[in-house]
Write a protein that holds these residues in place. Structure first.
Motif, PDB file in Angstrom:
ATOM      1  N   ILE A  63      36.558 112.830  15.143  1.00 48.56           N
ATOM      2  CA  ILE A  63      37.574 112.227  16.008  1.00 48.56           C
ATOM      3  C   ILE A  63      37.491 110.709  15.911  1.00 48.56           C
ATOM      4  O   ILE A  63      38.506 110.015  15.796  1.00 48.56           O
ATOM      5  N   PHE A  67      40.336 107.938  14.716  1.00 53.40           N
ATOM      6  CA  PHE A  67      40.738 106.731  15.442  1.00 53.40           C
ATOM      7  C   PHE A  67      40.625 105.505  14.537  1.00 53.40           C
ATOM      8  O   PHE A  67      41.481 104.616  14.576  1.00 53.40           O
ATOM      9  N   VAL A  70      43.629 105.289  12.336  1.00 50.60           N
ATOM     10  CA  VAL A  70      44.803 104.771  13.059  1.00 50.60           C
ATOM     11  C   VAL A  70      44.711 103.260  13.195  1.00 50.60           C
ATOM     12  O   VAL A  70      45.685 102.527  12.929  1.00 50.60           O
ATOM     13  N   LEU A  71      43.517 102.761  13.578  1.00 51.64           N
ATOM     14  CA  LEU A  71      43.350 101.315  13.742  1.00 51.64           C
ATOM     15  C   LEU A  71      43.529 100.594  12.412  1.00 51.64           C
ATOM     16  O   LEU A  71      44.078  99.492  12.364  1.00 51.64           O
TER      17      LEU A  71
ATOM     18  N   TYR B 138      39.497 113.558  24.618  1.00 52.63           N
ATOM     19  CA  TYR B 138      39.902 112.222  24.193  1.00 52.63           C
ATOM     20  C   TYR B 138      41.359 111.955  24.512  1.00 52.63           C
ATOM     21  O   TYR B 138      41.998 111.157  23.841  1.00 52.63           O
ATOM     22  N   ILE B 141      42.233 108.197  25.229  1.00 55.66           N
ATOM     23  CA  ILE B 141      42.165 107.353  24.040  1.00 55.66           C
ATOM     24  C   ILE B 141      43.324 107.674  23.098  1.00 55.66           C
ATOM     25  O   ILE B 141      43.909 106.780  22.480  1.00 55.66           O
ATOM     26  N   PHE B 142      43.672 108.947  23.030  1.00 56.25           N
ATOM     27  CA  PHE B 142      44.795 109.366  22.188  1.00 56.25           C
ATOM     28  C   PHE B 142      46.083 108.678  22.612  1.00 56.25           C
ATOM     29  O   PHE B 142      46.813 108.101  21.795  1.00 56.25           O
ATOM     30  N   LEU B 145      45.934 104.948  21.893  1.00 56.94           N
ATOM     31  CA  LEU B 145      46.138 104.656  20.482  1.00 56.94           C
ATOM     32  C   LEU B 145      47.613 104.757  20.119  1.00 56.94           C
ATOM     33  O   LEU B 145      48.109 103.977  19.302  1.00 56.94           O
TER      34      LEU B 145
END
Lengths: 103, 167
Positions: A63, A67, A70-71, B138, B141-142, B145
């Motif tokens: 996970i 992330f 994505v960043l 999450y 956070i999802f 984002l």
């Protein structure tokens, strides 16, 4: 030693990280500096996934890697927009010649 | 040496070799294509780490998105007079020495540390578990984002389209 384990993946991550830093330090073109940043993000991702697999953390490491991807996408979009603006203003994108924030 | 090991060393060679090419070649277009190989190698390493969904995401987002964006950046920020688009270099000798020492240090730390290693059984697929974790543990956070991605894309479009006199 030849049996692939956690250490092998960590070593690959470390080497990719070092190469990314080398690229950031030595390249003049701003787009090449961005490529170095992408290498570093990939190295971090390899470490996340390797620890997730061998440390018995379930899917939490994967996970975190998602992330980071994505960043990285957001970072690449913003950075290239800034680089385009720099090119419009200075007609080159060499990071050692651009020392002013304003014309 | 099992088949797994051989495939691992193959992908490791592809990844490290092409990453080396990315940071040493002077031709930016060659560097972009070497970066493509690096991303594919990393996707292969994800598969070997039993992260099948992540490998597909890596190929779709990095190769299909970020790399295309980078090549656009290369094409839009150079006066294209020939196929060769070069980049200058600086601090090569100092950087080589410092990064060589740094790499040796980090690699030896990785090798000599006694990592606790207890591989879990490999699930048949990770997509189900990832989706479930993403919207339960999450969830915040999802959503953050998603907001961040929206803001970043709107900001990128507005920065790139800004006219010169309004700066």
């Amino acid at each position: 030693m030849l049996q692939v384990g956690l250490t092998h993946f960590l070593v690959i991550g470390a080497i990719l990280f070092s190469l990314g830093i080398y690229g950031i330090i030595t390249r003049k073109n701003a787009v090449m500096v961005l490529m170095g940043v992408e290498l570093i993000l990939n190295a971090a991702n390899i470490n996340f996934v390797a620890f997730s697999r061998y440390g018995n953390f379930g899917l939490n490491g994967q996970i975190a890697a998602l992330f980071v991807i994505v960043l990285a996408a957001a970072e690449a979009a913003i950075a290239l927009a800034i680089v385009l603006n720099i090119y419009k203003t200075y007609s080159n994108v060499n990071v050692d010649e651009i020392s002013n924030l304003k014309e | 040496m099992t088949l797994y090991d051989i495939i691992f060393y193959l992908f490791a060679l592809i990844t490290i070799g092409s990453a080396m090419l990315v940071v040493t070649t002077k031709n930016i277009v060659h560097a972009a294509f070497a970066l493509l190989l690096t991303f594919f190698g990393v996707a292969g390493i994800y598969v070997l780490l039993a992260a099948d969904f992540l490998a597909i995401v890596q190929i779709m987002v990095y190769v299909g998105g970020i790399l295309v964006l980078i090549i656009f950046g290369v094409m839009l920020t150079n006066k294209i007079t020939s196929v060769e688009i070069k980049t200058g270099t600086l601090n090569v000798l100092t950087a080589s020495i410092v990064i060589g020492v740094f790499m040796g240090l980090v690699v030896s730390i990785m090798v000599w540390t006694g990592w606790y290693s207890m591989p879990a059984p490999i699930p048949a697929t990770t997509a189900y578990g990832l989706g479930e974790t993403l919207i339960s543990d999450y969830a915040l956070i999802f959503e953050l984002l998603a907001m961040l991605l929206l803001i970043a894309l709107v900001g990128a479009a507005s920065i790139a389209r800004r006219e010169k006199e309004s700066l």
